[in-house]
Design an enzyme around this catalytic site. Structure first.
Site, short mmCIF file in Angstrom:
data_model
loop_
_atom_site.label_atom_id
_atom_site.label_comp_id
_atom_site.label_asym_id
_atom_site.label_seq_id
_atom_site.Cartn_x
_atom_site.Cartn_y
_atom_site.Cartn_z
N THR A 2 -8.68 3.60 7.97
CA THR A 2 -9.90 2.81 7.94
C THR A 2 -10.05 2.11 9.29
OG1 THR A 2 -9.29 2.39 5.66
CG2 THR A 2 -11.18 1.19 6.49
N ARG A 56 -6.77 12.76 0.51
CA ARG A 56 -5.73 13.20 1.44
C ARG A 56 -4.36 12.62 1.10
NH1 ARG A 56 -7.55 9.99 6.88
NH2 ARG A 56 -9.51 11.04 6.41
N GLU A 81 -11.25 -9.25 2.53
CA GLU A 81 -9.99 -8.89 3.19
C GLU A 81 -10.30 -8.78 4.67
OE1 GLU A 81 -7.33 -6.03 1.45
OE2 GLU A 81 -6.62 -5.40 3.43
N HIS A 117 -5.44 3.60 -1.90
CA HIS A 117 -6.78 3.97 -1.44
C HIS A 117 -7.07 5.39 -1.92
CE1 HIS A 117 -9.71 4.24 2.26
NE2 HIS A 117 -10.29 4.57 1.13
N ASN A 131 0.86 -1.19 0.00
CA ASN A 131 0.00 0.00 0.00
C ASN A 131 0.90 1.25 0.00
OD1 ASN A 131 -1.43 2.28 1.10
ND2 ASN A 131 -3.10 0.88 1.56
N HIS A 169 -4.00 -4.61 7.58
CA HIS A 169 -4.14 -3.45 8.47
C HIS A 169 -3.32 -3.64 9.74
CE1 HIS A 169 -5.67 0.26 10.08
NE2 HIS A 169 -6.25 0.48 8.92
N HIS A 225 0.99 6.18 1.87
CA HIS A 225 1.72 7.14 2.70
C HIS A 225 2.98 7.69 2.04
CE1 HIS A 225 -1.35 6.86 5.54
NE2 HIS A 225 -1.23 5.54 5.63
N GLU A 251 -8.42 0.50 -3.34
CA GLU A 251 -9.31 0.54 -2.18
C GLU A 251 -10.24 1.73 -2.36
OE1 GLU A 251 -7.00 0.85 1.34
OE2 GLU A 251 -6.11 -1.11 1.12
N ARG A 271 -9.21 8.11 -1.45
CA ARG A 271 -10.24 8.54 -0.49
C ARG A 271 -11.03 9.70 -1.05
NH1 ARG A 271 -9.05 6.49 5.02
NH2 ARG A 271 -10.84 7.74 5.63
N1 PXP Z 1 -6.09 -3.01 3.85
C1 PXP Z 1 -7.02 -2.04 3.90
C2 PXP Z 1 -8.40 -2.33 3.42
C3 PXP Z 1 -6.70 -0.74 4.37
O1 PXP Z 1 -7.64 0.21 4.41
C4 PXP Z 1 -5.37 -0.49 4.77
C5 PXP Z 1 -4.99 0.88 5.22
O2 PXP Z 1 -5.12 1.77 4.16
C6 PXP Z 1 -4.44 -1.54 4.67
C7 PXP Z 1 -4.84 -2.80 4.24
C8 PXP Z 1 -3.00 -1.35 5.05
O3 PXP Z 1 -2.91 -1.06 6.42
P1 PXP Z 1 -1.53 -0.55 7.01
O4 PXP Z 1 -1.22 0.75 6.32
O5 PXP Z 1 -1.80 -0.39 8.46
O6 PXP Z 1 -0.50 -1.60 6.70
#
Ligand code: PXP
Length: 273
Positions: free
Chosen positions: A116, A64, A166, A58, A22, A209, A25, A85, A60
């Site tokens: 999330t 952001r 998921e 993601h 992901n 997550h 960030h 996402e 959003r």
């Molecule tokens: N899966 C989903 C559906 C999420 O919303 C997120 C966070 O954006 C992640 C996985 C990844 O989570 P993390 O950034 O805490 O590894």
């Protein structure tokens, strides 16, 4: 308790586990200065080189971190399957149908949240989710639903016509960090049971997550889970060791967990003959 001790031995049949990185960030950091650096597309290239199977982003409602042009550039670059996402909104449906990522993961979204916070309440909205999912699937996308590891959500995901779920690992990860052993074991047990139930219901099982180097192995050892999506920790760790090293260490931990599953299963078979 390890995942292994709570599951029926089926390591030899456990498929390899995919790693989705992901990159949200990377975009958070870029947006802090409003410019182009660091570029999420470059991060995606680096992630694939370091062993990522998928790229997750993601988009959003408030944009952001990831923005529309990031999704357009990621799909055009076609570095790896893109997992988008997204919230269950007409705007996001239109974007998905226009950009056609490999997969869409439907998540709940609230403007005020930092991330999330919980799974999608599929059980409470099967009727409205089913046509939404069907439209994405007709567009050629795999559809996953981000859910808490609860039996009614799994059953609802099946009814709504999703391809995959998921499983939200956030509560397990928080318990692994702050909780006592029994709380963590309970949360892991919920994930194990949910993964088993979802696979039995014909759903592909993903999870994510809050995963990090310390909590990932028990999750990667659940044989039904075939994909983990991980972001924040690895981007943070990249500050200290670089993105490639940060990702390749996670890759090695996940592959090691899978290898141990296969090995223990072979041993059990040899012992049993
Ligand atoms: N899966 C989903 C559906 C999420 O919303 C997120 C966070 O954006 C992640 C996985 C990844 O989570 P993390 O950034 O805490 O590894």
């Amino acid at each position: 308790m390890t995942a292994r001790s709570a599951t029926v031995a089926c390591g030899a049949s456990a498929p390899p586990i995919r790693l989705g990185i992901n990159i949200d960030h990377i975009a958070t950091l870029r947006n802090a200065r409003g410019g182009r650096y660091p570029d999420p597309l470059r991060a995606a290239e680096c992630a694939v080189e370091a062993g990522a199977d998928n790229i997750t982003a993601h988009l959003r409602e408030d944009r952001r971190h990831i923005r529309d042009d990031d999704i357009a550039r990621l799909t055009a670059a076609n570095l790896a399957p893109l997992n988008l996402e997204m919230a269950v909104t007409p705007e996001m449906l239109a974007i998905a149908l226009a950009t056609r990522p490999h997969a869409c993961c439907l998540v709940p979204e609230r403007r005020q949240e930092l991330t999330t916070e919980g799974g999608l309440d599929v059980a409470g909205q099967v009727g409205s989710l089913a046509p939404f999912i069907a439209e994405l699937r007709r567009g050629g996308m795999q559809v996953a639903l981000f859910i808490d590891p609860e039996p009614e959500q799994i059953e609802a995901a099946r009814k709504a016509g999703a391809d995959a779920v998921e499983l939200h690992t956030g509560t397990y990860c928080a318990a692994a960090l702050h909780g006592n052993g029994p709380t963590r074991d309970n949360e892991l047990k919920r994930l194990i049971t949910a993964a088993h139930d979802a696979a039995r219901a014909g759903l592909e099982v993903h999870a994510g997550h809050g995963l990090d180097y310390d909590n990932v192995v028990p999750v990667a050892s659940i044989p039904e889970i075939v994909e983990l999506n991980i972001g924040h920790y690895l981007v943070g760790e990249a500050i200290f060791v670089g993105l490639s090293k940060s990702i390749s260490r996670m890759r090695a931990l996940m592959d090691g967990a899978r290898e141990a599953l296969r090995h223990s299963d072979t041993e059990a078979k040899v012992g049993g003959t």
